[in-house]
Design an enzyme around this catalytic site. Structure first.
Site, PDB file in Angstrom:
ATOM      1  N   ASP A 141      31.763  25.134  42.497  1.00  0.00           N
ATOM      2  CA  ASP A 141      32.386  26.014  41.524  1.00  0.00           C
ATOM      3  C   ASP A 141      33.810  25.496  41.329  1.00  0.00           C
ATOM      4  O   ASP A 141      34.350  24.782  42.178  1.00  0.00           O
ATOM      5  CB  ASP A 141      32.365  27.483  41.971  1.00  0.00           C
ATOM      6  CG  ASP A 141      32.594  28.418  40.778  1.00  0.00           C
ATOM      7  OD1 ASP A 141      33.012  27.924  39.702  1.00  0.00           O
ATOM      8  OD2 ASP A 141      32.364  29.633  40.902  1.00  0.00           O
TER       9      ASP A 141
HETATM   10  C1  BGC Z   1      33.250  30.474  37.599  1.00  0.00           C
HETATM   11  C2  BGC Z   1      32.019  29.704  37.211  1.00  0.00           C
HETATM   12  C3  BGC Z   1      32.302  28.893  35.975  1.00  0.00           C
HETATM   13  C4  BGC Z   1      33.480  27.985  36.247  1.00  0.00           C
HETATM   14  C5  BGC Z   1      33.852  27.098  35.083  1.00  0.00           C
HETATM   15  C6  BGC Z   1      34.482  29.603  37.698  1.00  0.00           C
HETATM   16  O1  BGC Z   1      35.618  30.368  37.859  1.00  0.00           O
HETATM   17  O2  BGC Z   1      33.042  31.148  38.818  1.00  0.00           O
HETATM   18  O3  BGC Z   1      30.953  30.577  37.013  1.00  0.00           O
HETATM   19  O4  BGC Z   1      31.173  28.206  35.583  1.00  0.00           O
HETATM   20  O5  BGC Z   1      34.619  28.771  36.578  1.00  0.00           O
HETATM   21  O6  BGC Z   1      34.381  27.840  34.058  1.00  0.00           O
END
Ligand code: BGC
Length: 740
Positions: free
Chosen positions: A265
């Site tokens: 993530d």
């Molecule tokens: C989120 C993800 C997301 C990523 C990219 C993170 O903060 O938890 O779900 O895909 O950011 O935007």
């Protein structure tokens, strides 16, 4: 003559083959097996090239191997539409004019369709939009289990039940990947609340982990064949989940034989050596929170960038782990960027709007309809009340926020469908003008006092035949939004007061709740009709008006238990949320003390009556569920068992019913839930029509996770198959024996 031509063509073909083999290196030769191509490409890559492909080069991309002809790899959120482009190295909007998308309904709504065909349609349509936008991987779908209604991101997920989420996630992935776009199933695992997502260390029994929190991920891997999995921010057994030995090495890669990539993530990687050893393949978003913050040009300092290279150069690591990661990345490239069969894709087509509309219509849930007050007659005088009737819901909510080509708001949908529609604001909630650089449509500023707004709604309500209040949450901070949880279970902004006041003057009140979560409804007895409208994307107003007018017969069913009060939920009854901070450490331990008793498993056990049960949803027609006929009374471990159930539409409108089969183990050496969903089918019927629904189960449906052997196990003996149309509407029961 014939023979001569044949011999001649064989000679030509073999010459072409030889020439081709001489010209095309194996890694580019599409006639060769992918694994062979991967090994060939790997053998040609330099250390720098290998290091480069396992971490980001911009906010959402990683480099390919240009020297060898592998293009850049582009990811994007996800999961409900393709997120607008941000600048290369900033969260700021890139300001493109070709990145407006169709917003599909949020995944709670998709789950509420209880129709896997809708998932397939969803995956295919979204992938077509992604292809046009040049994206190779969509950061979704999300399948974290709905454990508490406070979780700010529940709207992005598929509800509380592992079986339902599993059945719904598989076709989404298959649909998407059939177009050459990778799914990235998230957030693996145990990311069930948002507030302290970077600090939570989840403590959960092995049984709950395997029975509740992992099945949808497992189905995504083993049945959906997902090419991507995103590690979660939180910790499990004191290790961050983006590099977690048990979750990634042991369970995902070893037990489930996963051959895709594990993506971190955004900002979820914390340590080079752990990232090397514990299963991470591609590092994204380090030094960012994934949403707003982010250090510039940090890519070389990523944990899997120069620091990793240095360790290899110093001889602390060989390239063994690196090669394994690169193999997976190359496999991903062959499946996506190097897949020459993939279509070109298209954006904002009528077919995508139709898909969004259809999914929305099938997911909207009619929760209550006393005296058949719905549908609203065409000539009725209607008052629409509430901010959510005029507020764009495709923006906000965090990383799933979108920039849409169009969003039909509920008030506009109602005005298009009904001739006489007045409007009163009723309450003011969130008046933010833009989100992540995307404008929120019309200005929502209204400086009138709460009393004035309620008084206006009440006065207008007296003059009409029906009042429809569009309320609920709104994807602003703390109201169904990434990064935070809701602070309580109540409706915000004085909506309860508004609803009570309007109910007093007009008994034909319909409340449409917009949210991805349950909310408290202290006024429920005074309101005859309630509809769950979710966050349903571009076609919201159209879909809601069609349901309210009866143009479409509601057929959605709740994918979670709607509690009367927060303490009816196990996580809260046992005071386990949000956990306990460790002294002098930035870690909060959250123990899932309710174990496997999540959602209806908990309310069943405690004999708590929910406001609306899991699987509940009404229709404008009625159904008769006939006598089920089973294929056998007993089965062995290797046999399947089916039951045929005749279902008749006994009303005057076409409609759909969802037949649900739950299993109850009458006697077991471990404690088991009163019942668990193990099969379901949605059936569409014309008035008077009867169809037979066949539900089939096997040994999996009778098994539990045995913590001592670490295997799934079904004990011989008697099971009850409970058949009904909601978890609290079981109408038939059969007994089934599992032989020794
Ligand atoms: C989120 C993800 C997301 C990523 C990219 C993170 O903060 O938890 O779900 O895909 O950011 O935007």
């Amino acid at each position: 003559m014939k023979n001569r031509t044949l011999i001649l063509s064989m000679i030509v073909l073999s010459i072409v083959g030889t020439v081709r083999a001489q010209v095309l290196p194996t890694y580019l030769d599409e006639t060769k097996d992918i694994e062979e191509r991967i090994e060939d490409a790997l053998s040609r890559m330099t250390l720098d090239e290998k290091i480069a492909v396992i971490h980001a080069q911009s906010k959402f991309s990683s480099p390919g191997v240009k020297r060898l002809g592998f293009p850049d790899f582009w990811t994007d959120d996800g999961p409900h539409g393709v997120r607008p482009d941000v600048l290369w190295d900033e969260w700021e909007q890139a300001g493109q004019t070709n990145d407006s998308c169709v917003a599909f309904p949020a995944l709670t709504c998709l789950a509420a369709t209880w129709n896997p065909q809708m998932s397939r349609l969803y995956g295919e349509s979204l992938a077509e939009e992604a292809l046009y936008r040049g994206k190779n991987m969509i950061l979704g779908p999300g399948v974290n289990i709905y454990r508490t209604p406070l979780n700010g991101r529940n709207f992005e997920y598929m509800g509380e039940d592992p079986f339902l989420a599993s059945r719904m996630v598989v076709p989404y992935i298959q649909g998407m990947q059939s177009k050459g776009v990778a799914a990235c199933v998230k957030h693996y695992a145990l990311n069930n609340d948002e507030e302290y997502r970077f600090n939570v260390n989840v403590k959960v029994s092995d049984r709950a982990l395997h029975e509740i929190y992992l099945p949808a991920f497992k189905a995504a891997v083993k049945e959906g064949g997902t090419w991507g999995i995103m590690g979660a921010y939180n910790l499990y057994k004191n290790q961050h989940n983006c590099h977690n030995h048990i979750l990634l090495n042991k369970i995902l890669k070893e037990d489930w034989s996963y051959n895709g990539v594990v993506v971190s993530d955004w900002g979820g990687t914390h340590d080079t050596e752990q990232a090397i050893k514990n299963g991470l393949d591609m590092e994204f978003g380090s030094w960012t929170n994934g949403l707003t913050d982010g250090a510039s040009n940090a890519y070389d300092s990523y944990f899997l960038a120069q620091p990793y290279k240095k360790l290899i150069q110093e001889g602390r690591y060989t390239t063994k782990e690196l090669d394994e990661k690169v193999r997976r990345v190359l496999r991903l490239f062959y499946r996506t960027t190097m897949n020459r069969q993939k279509p070109i894709g298209f954006l904002c087509s009528e077919s995508h709007y139709n898909a969004a509309l259809k999914i929305a219509e099938e997911g909207i849930v009619l929760l209550k309809n006393d005296h058949n007050i719905l549908p609203i007659p065409a000539d009725a005088r209607i008052l629409v009340v509430g901010e959510n009737a005029i507020k764009m819901m495709t923006v906000g909510g965090g990383s799933s926020s979108l920039k849409v080509q169009r969003e039909i708001l509920p008030l506009d949908g109602m005005r298009k469908r009904f001739p006489i529609v007045d409007y009163a604001r009723g309450y003011v909630g969130d008046t933010i003008q833009s989100y992540n650089g995307v404008k929120v449509g019309r200005s929502l500023y209204d400086l009138r006092s709460r009393e004035t707004l309620i008084a206006e709604a009440v006065e207008k309500a007296k003059e009409v035949d029906y009042v429809v209040i569009f309320g609920g949450l709104n994807k602003s901070d703390y109201q169904d939004c990434e990064g935070h949880d809701r602070k309580d279970y109540a409706l915000p902004y004085g909506q309860n007061e508004l609803i009570e006041a309007v109910a007093k003057v007009n008994p034909r009140l319909i409340y449409v709740n917009i949210s991805g979560n349950g909310v408290e409804m202290p006024w429920l007895k005074k309101v005859p009709a309630v509809v769950q409208g979710w966050f349903i994307g571009s076609e919201s107003g159209e879909a809601l008006a069609r349901i309210l007018s009866g143009d479409v017969n509601p057929s959605g069913r709740l994918p979670f238990t709607w509690y009367q009060q927060l303490n009816d939920c196990g996580a809260h009854a046992l005071n386990t949320y949000p956990g306990t901070w460790r002294e002098n450490e930035h870690i909060i331990d959250e123990e899932y003390k309710e174990g496997i008793y999540v959602g209806y498993r908990w309310t069943d056990k405690q004999k708590i009556k929910p406001l609306f049960a899991f699987g509940h949803g009404l229709s404008y027609t009625s159904f008769n569920i006939g006598r089920p006929v089973a294929s056998a009374n007993e089965i062995t471990k290797d046999e399947q068992w089916s039951v045929v159930i005749p279902v008749t539409n006994t009303g005057r409108t076409a409609g759909a019913e969802v037949i649900q089969l739950y299993i109850n183990d009458t006697k077991c050496s471990v404690d088991r839930p009163v019942k668990e969903l193990k099969a379901f089918q949605k059936v569409f019927l014309q008035p008077g029509e009867t169809r037979e629904v066949t539900l089939t189960i096997g040994i999996d449906a009778l098994s539990f996770y045995d913590e001592t052997t670490r295997l799934w196990k079904a004990e011989a003996g008697e099971f009850n198959a409970l058949i009904g149309t909601a978890s609290d509407k079981i109408t038939q029961q059969l007994t089934l024996k599992l032989k020794d």
